[in-house]
Write an enzyme that holds these catalytic residues in place. Structure first.
Site, PDB file in Angstrom:
ATOM      1  N   TRP A  47       7.234  -0.789 -35.768  1.00 53.48           N
ATOM      2  CA  TRP A  47       7.113  -0.868 -34.312  1.00 53.48           C
ATOM      3  C   TRP A  47       6.807  -2.296 -33.926  1.00 53.48           C
ATOM      4  CZ3 TRP A  47       9.794   3.006 -33.802  1.00 53.48           C
ATOM      5  CH2 TRP A  47       9.470   4.283 -34.265  1.00 53.48           C
ATOM      6  N   ASP A  51       2.697  -2.218 -26.339  1.00 53.39           N
ATOM      7  CA  ASP A  51       3.444  -0.991 -26.603  1.00 53.39           C
ATOM      8  C   ASP A  51       2.389   0.094 -26.806  1.00 53.39           C
ATOM      9  OD1 ASP A  51       4.821   1.153 -27.653  1.00 53.39           O
ATOM     10  OD2 ASP A  51       5.655   0.060 -29.373  1.00 53.39           O
ATOM     11  N   LYS A  77       5.530  10.785 -26.843  1.00 49.52           N
ATOM     12  CA  LYS A  77       4.366  10.898 -27.710  1.00 49.52           C
ATOM     13  C   LYS A  77       3.206  11.564 -26.979  1.00 49.52           C
ATOM     14  CE  LYS A  77       6.361   8.649 -31.116  1.00 49.52           C
ATOM     15  NZ  LYS A  77       6.624   7.244 -31.013  1.00 49.52           N
TER      16      LYS A  77
HETATM   17  C1  LIG Z   1       7.685   6.146 -31.428  1.00 44.95           C
HETATM   18  C2  LIG Z   1       7.323   4.775 -31.150  1.00 44.95           C
HETATM   19  C3  LIG Z   1       8.272   3.829 -30.719  1.00 44.95           C
HETATM   20  C4  LIG Z   1       9.736   4.143 -30.590  1.00 44.95           C
HETATM   21  O1  LIG Z   1       9.950   4.849 -29.449  1.00 44.95           O
HETATM   22  P1  LIG Z   1      11.421   5.301 -28.986  1.00 44.95           P
HETATM   23  O2  LIG Z   1      11.134   5.870 -27.648  1.00 44.95           O
HETATM   24  O3  LIG Z   1      11.899   6.296 -29.991  1.00 44.95           O
HETATM   25  O4  LIG Z   1      12.278   4.101 -28.949  1.00 44.95           O
HETATM   26  C5  LIG Z   1       7.823   2.557 -30.436  1.00 44.95           C
HETATM   27  N1  LIG Z   1       6.540   2.224 -30.557  1.00 44.95           N
HETATM   28  C6  LIG Z   1       5.598   3.103 -30.972  1.00 44.95           C
HETATM   29  C7  LIG Z   1       4.180   2.667 -31.085  1.00 44.95           C
HETATM   30  C8  LIG Z   1       5.961   4.403 -31.282  1.00 44.95           C
HETATM   31  O5  LIG Z   1       5.027   5.270 -31.695  1.00 44.95           O
END
Ligand SMILES: *Cc1c(COP(=O)(O)O)cnc(C)c1O
Length: 366
Positions: free
Chosen positions: A112, A179, A203
Site C-alpha cells: 500500500w 491513506d 474496508k
Molecule cells: C485495501 C487497501 C488499499 C487498496 O484499495 P482499493 O480500493 O482496492 O484500491 C489501499 N490502501 C489500504 C491501506 C488498503 O487497506
C-alpha cells in the site's frame, strides 16, 4: 408502481466475518441497501435506475458528504468531500498527479505505501522519509526527520496487511496526506491535521466501488502540469462530486453505514467498541502459548490483528476448528501468511469472543 417487498431480505447463515476487505457491514445496512435496490423509499423506482441528477439522489449525495464531515468533526473547517471511483489504488496516482510538482515524502509501512510510492515516482521525486522494511514492516517508524521543501508527506494510517497502525502522526510544514482505507471512522483522531485523506469504501464504510476523498482545496492547483478532467480533484469539487455518473449504490450504502455509525454515537462510541474487541483478541494472542503476535505491541492495529501459530504443525487442526465455528476470512494476506483477524466497525464483540474461544480450545486440545 412495483409491489412492495413480499418478505424481508434475510441472511439465514450469518458467519463471523473477519475478512480484511471487502468487509462486514451492519446487518441493518445490508437490508436497507437490498431494499433500496428493489425500490427506493416508496418511489416506484430502484436506487440503481434513478437519475443521479434526480432530487432523490442529489439528496443522498449531499447527506453522505455532510455526514462525513460531521463524523470527522471537520464541519466548517474548509474541507471538501468527494465520492470517486477507482479505489484507493487510483488515489495513489491522483494524489501525485494533483500535488507532486518536485519532491514528495512517503513513509513506507509496507504494501500500500509501496504501491503509492511506485505511482508517485511517475510524477516526480519521491523521498522515502522512513521505512520499517528492514524488519518486515512489523512496526511503525518513529523518530525520523522530515526533510524541508516537500510538496507533501504521505502515510498509510493503518497497514491492513501487517497489522500496524499510527497512533501519533508526524508534524511538519508539508501538507499531510493519509491513506486511511482500513481505519477510517474507527477511532477519534484530529482529522484536521491532514490536508487530504482518502479511503476505499470497502474496508470500513461500504461496498467496493467508491473512494472517499476529504481534501482542503487550498493544497490543490499548485502543480504546473495539465490534469485530465476525471483525475482532477478541482473538477470533481466544482461539480459537487457529480462530474460524471457517481457509483450510486456504493454511495448510498456508505451513507447507510455512516448513519448507522452516527446513531450508535459516532466515532467515539465505535472506538470504545473497537478497543474492547482488540483487547480481547490481543490478550488471547499474548496469553496463549500457541500464538504470537506479528506487529510490535505499541503499534498494533485495532482493525487488523496479525498473528502466527508457534507450532505450525497445528495449522490444519486450527483451520478446521475456526471454520467449524462459523468464522470466515482469518487467513493472513497471501504475501505474509499466518493469520489476520480484521475487526472492522461492524464486527460484533461476540464474533471476537467466538474466535478467542476457538483459540483457547486449541490450547486445551494440543
Ligand atoms: C485495501 C487497501 C488499499 C487498496 O484499495 P482499493 O480500493 O482496492 O484500491 C489501499 N490502501 C489500504 C491501506 C488498503 O487497506
Amino acid at each position: 408502481m412495483r409491489k412492495p417487498l413480499q418478505k424481508q431480505i434475510n441472511r439465514p447463515m450469518k458467519k463471523h466475518n473477519f475478512s480484511a476487505g471487502p468487509c462486514i457491514l451492519p446487518e441493518s445496512v445490508m437490508k436497507k441497501a437490498a431494499e433500496a435496490v428493489v425500490e427506493l423509499d416508496g418511489s416506484g423506482l430502484s436506487l440503481i435506475e434513478i437519475s443521479h441528477r434526480s432530487p432523490a439522489f442529489v439528496d443522498i449525495m449531499e447527506r453522505a458528504r455532510s455526514l462525513v464531515l460531521e463524523l470527522m468533526q471537520l464541519e466548517g473547517k474548509g474541507y471538501e468531500v468527494l465520492f470517486l471511483q477507482g479505489g484507493a489504488s487510483l488515489e495513489f496516482l491522483m494524489v501525485a498527479y494533483n500535488l507532486l510538482e518536485k519532491r514528495a515524502g512517503y513513509i513506507n509501512t509496507g504494501t500500500w505505501s509501496d504501491k503509492a510510492i511506485k505511482e508517485a515516482r511517475i510524477f516526480g521525486e519521491v523521498v522515502e522519509v522512513a521505512s520499517s522494511g528492514e524488519s518486515g514492516f512489523n512496526h511503525i517508524p518513529k523518530g525520523f526527520d522530515i526533510p524541508a521543501g516537500l510538496d507533501y508527506l504521505h502515510l498509510t494510517s493503518n497497514n491492513t496487511i501487517f497489522g500496524t497502525q499510527f497512533k501519533d502522526f508526524p508534524k511538519g510544514d508539508a501538507p499531510l496526506i493519509a491513506d486511511m482505507s482500513s481505519d477510517i471512522f474507527s477511532r477519534v483522531i484530529d482529522y484536521s491535521q491532514f490536508d487530504l485523506i482518502y479511503a476505499g469504501a470497502q474496508k470500513n464504510m461500504g461496498p467496493a466501488g467508491t473512494t472517499l476523498v476529504v481534501v482542503k482545496p487550498e493544497v490543490l492547483g499548485r502543480v504546473s502540469r495539465k490534469i485530465p478532467s476525471m483525475l482532477d480533484y478541482q473538477v470533481h469539487i466544482a461539480k459537487d462530486s457529480m462530474f460524471n455518473t457517481p457509483p450510486v449504490f456504493a454511495v448510498y450504502t456508505s451513507l447507510l453505514t455512516l448513519e448507522w455509525l452516527r446513531d450508535l454515537g459516532g466515532v467515539a462510541a465505535i472506538e470504545e467498541q473497537n478497543e474492547k474487541k482488540a483487547k480481547l483478541l490481543y490478550s488471547e494472542v499474548d496469553l496463549n502459548p500457541l500464538f504470537e503476535g506479528y506487529a510490535a505491541k505499541e503499534d498494533r492495529s485495532l482493525m487488523n490483528a496479525t498473528f502466527n501459530l508457534t507450532r505450525p504443525e497445528l495449522k490444519e487442526t486450527f483451520d478446521a476448528m475456526w471454520k467449524e465455528a462459523g468464522i470466515n476470512g482469518l487467513n493472513g494476506h497471501r504475501s505474509v501468511g499466518g493469520y489476520r483477524a480484521s475487526m472492522y466497525n461492524a464486527l460484533p464483540l461476540e464474533s471476537v469472543g467466538v474466535l478467542v474461544d476457538v483459540m483457547s480450545d486449541l490450547e486445551r486440545k494440543a
